[in-house]
Write a protein that holds these residues in place. Structure first.
Motif: not given
Length: 90
Positions: A76, A84-86
């Motif tokens: 990272e 991803t923060d979807e």
């Protein structure tokens, strides 16, 4: 001589050496037996076996988790893998 016969002779020499170097029992076999139906000695038991199993398992899981955490942090940090923060909860 060809290389095949040289190899065969070397292999035979090695086998003869290996067989002759095995320990032999001069006075016959040393076998201890009990009477039929007799009870022999109690086998060796490891009294701390379960404790050792728990210790080794716990330490292995901890070290494996630590390595995984450090590896994920490295990936990272260098932007090789960024989650991803979807949210797909629509």
């Amino acid at each position: 001589m060809t290389s095949k016969t040289v190899f065969q002779n070397a292999f035979k020499t090695f086998l003869d050496f290996a067989i002759n170097s095995l320990p032999s029992t001069q006075g016959g076999l040393n076998i201890t037996a009990t009477a039929p139906g007799g009870v022999g000695q109690r086998p060796f038991t490891n009294k701390a076996g379960v404790l050792k199993l728990i210790f080794v398992s716990a330490s292995s899981l901890y070290i494996g988790g630590l390595i995984a955490h450090k590896g994920a942090s490295y990936l990272e940090e260098n932007e090789i893998f960024v989650p991803t923060d979807e949210d797909d909860d629509d």
